[in-house]
Design an enzyme around this catalytic site. Structure first.
Site, PDB file in Angstrom:
ATOM      1  N   SER A 101      78.515  45.609  42.461  1.00 47.11           N
ATOM      2  CA  SER A 101      77.187  46.106  42.832  1.00 47.11           C
ATOM      3  C   SER A 101      77.028  47.582  42.498  1.00 47.11           C
ATOM      4  O   SER A 101      77.996  48.352  42.476  1.00 47.11           O
ATOM      5  CB  SER A 101      76.948  45.910  44.331  1.00 47.11           C
ATOM      6  OG  SER A 101      77.114  44.562  44.697  1.00 47.11           O
TER       7      SER A 101
HETATM    8  N1  SAH Z   1      80.154  43.112  46.457  1.00 48.96           N
HETATM    9  C1  SAH Z   1      80.640  42.617  45.212  1.00 48.96           C
HETATM   10  C2  SAH Z   1      79.535  41.863  44.519  1.00 48.96           C
HETATM   11  C3  SAH Z   1      80.039  40.819  43.621  1.00 48.96           C
HETATM   12  S1  SAH Z   1      78.785  39.841  42.863  1.00 48.96           S
HETATM   13  C4  SAH Z   1      81.116  43.777  44.369  1.00 48.96           C
HETATM   14  O1  SAH Z   1      80.576  44.867  44.512  1.00 48.96           O
HETATM   15  O2  SAH Z   1      82.013  43.602  43.553  1.00 48.96           O
HETATM   16  C5  SAH Z   1      78.593  38.527  44.011  1.00 48.96           C
HETATM   17  C6  SAH Z   1      79.799  37.710  44.335  1.00 48.96           C
HETATM   18  O3  SAH Z   1      79.370  36.624  45.149  1.00 48.96           O
HETATM   19  C7  SAH Z   1      80.512  37.090  43.137  1.00 48.96           C
HETATM   20  O4  SAH Z   1      81.859  37.427  43.179  1.00 48.96           O
HETATM   21  C8  SAH Z   1      80.305  35.588  43.331  1.00 48.96           C
HETATM   22  O5  SAH Z   1      81.383  34.796  42.872  1.00 48.96           O
HETATM   23  C9  SAH Z   1      80.137  35.478  44.828  1.00 48.96           C
HETATM   24  N2  SAH Z   1      79.425  34.279  45.265  1.00 48.96           N
HETATM   25  C10 SAH Z   1      78.323  33.699  44.729  1.00 48.96           C
HETATM   26  N3  SAH Z   1      77.970  32.618  45.431  1.00 48.96           N
HETATM   27  C11 SAH Z   1      78.870  32.494  46.447  1.00 48.96           C
HETATM   28  C12 SAH Z   1      79.051  31.566  47.504  1.00 48.96           C
HETATM   29  N4  SAH Z   1      78.224  30.535  47.695  1.00 48.96           N
HETATM   30  N5  SAH Z   1      80.085  31.757  48.351  1.00 48.96           N
HETATM   31  C13 SAH Z   1      80.939  32.809  48.198  1.00 48.96           C
HETATM   32  N6  SAH Z   1      80.826  33.713  47.210  1.00 48.96           N
HETATM   33  C14 SAH Z   1      79.807  33.558  46.340  1.00 48.96           C
END
Ligand code: SAH
Length: 221
Positions: free
Chosen positions: A70
């Site tokens: 993010s």
């Molecule tokens: N806060 C993280 C954002 C990662 S992007 C950072 O700054 O790195 C969002 C993440 O949500 C991804 O890793 C994706 O695999 C996860 N995600 C998407 N759908 C999901 C679900 N249903 N359950 C758990 N994780 C999920």
């Protein structure tokens, strides 16, 4: 002449981080605790080496598997909104991804429970948090639409991927007075929301327009 190595270190230096924090302040982040943690947390270890020199730009960056780390402004904003729930918080995070948001939270709250559906991302995040000696984090691989019931309720829940609609189960795992910070809406029209639980009522406030990867439903990868 500066060697490549030194140039690399320069781009991830404290001065570069200070510049990012200055920019976050310009964008309206006020919480000194949040700014302090963002000043000292090394975001470059949460991305691939090839992208390390861009780690202190205020942008989202790819972390593989079609996912992104993010944008720092969004991390700061969501954290600031969540922390208003009080002191010594127990927080649930959905979407561990790189673990950067997790690391920021872990330094500001009592305990973090974080759920991720992609094993490889979870494994890398776990290693990075251990390197930073952040030990108040518990990891679960699963579908975050179902929260993490075993340890509920939570004073705060933060969702870092966007569902079209707020999952009912997350509302149920919120403590009375607890705060849920979640982006939602169809792609291109996502809005960050703050939902505060008051008994069986849920007060919703609309915050920034945002752009998150989707919160995937069902099947684990
Ligand atoms: N806060 C993280 C954002 C990662 S992007 C950072 O700054 O790195 C969002 C993440 O949500 C991804 O890793 C994706 O695999 C996860 N995600 C998407 N759908 C999901 C679900 N249903 N359950 C758990 N994780 C999920």
């Amino acid at each position: 002449m500066q060697s490549q190595t030194h140039a690399g270190i320069g781009m991830t230096s404290q001065r570069t981080r200070d510049r990012l924090v200055y920019r976050l302040q310009q964008e309206g982040i006020q919480d000194e605790q949040v700014l302090g943690v963002m000043r000292t947390t090394p975001r470059h270890i949460f991305v691939d080496e090839a992208l390390a020199s861009r780690a202190y730009e205020d942008t989202a960056l790819p972390i593989g598997y079609g996912q992104t780390i993010s944008q720092p402004y969004i991390v700061a904003r969501m954290t600031e909104v969540l922390l208003a729930a009080g002191e010594r918080l127990k927080v649930l995070e959905i979407g561990t991804g790189s673990g950067y948001q997790t690391a920021v939270l872990a330094q500001l709250v009592d305990s973090v429970f974080t759920v991720e559906r992609i094993t490889e991302l979870q494994d890398k995040a776990r290693i990075r948090l251990r390197e930073l000696n952040l030990r108040n984090v518990s990891f679960s691989r699963g579908d975050g639409n179902w929260g993490w019931k075993q340890f509920s309720t939570y004073d705060g829940i933060i969702v870092t991927a966007a569902p079209e609609q707020v999952p009912e189960e997350l509302l149920q795992q919120l403590a009375d007075g607890g705060r849920l910070v979640i982006p939602s809406g169809p792609s291109g029209e996502q809005r960050l929301r703050l939902i505060v639980r008051r008994g069986e009522n849920f007060e919703e406030t609309m915050l920034d327009w945002v752009s998150f990867v989707p919160l995937v439903k069902g099947e684990l990868k």
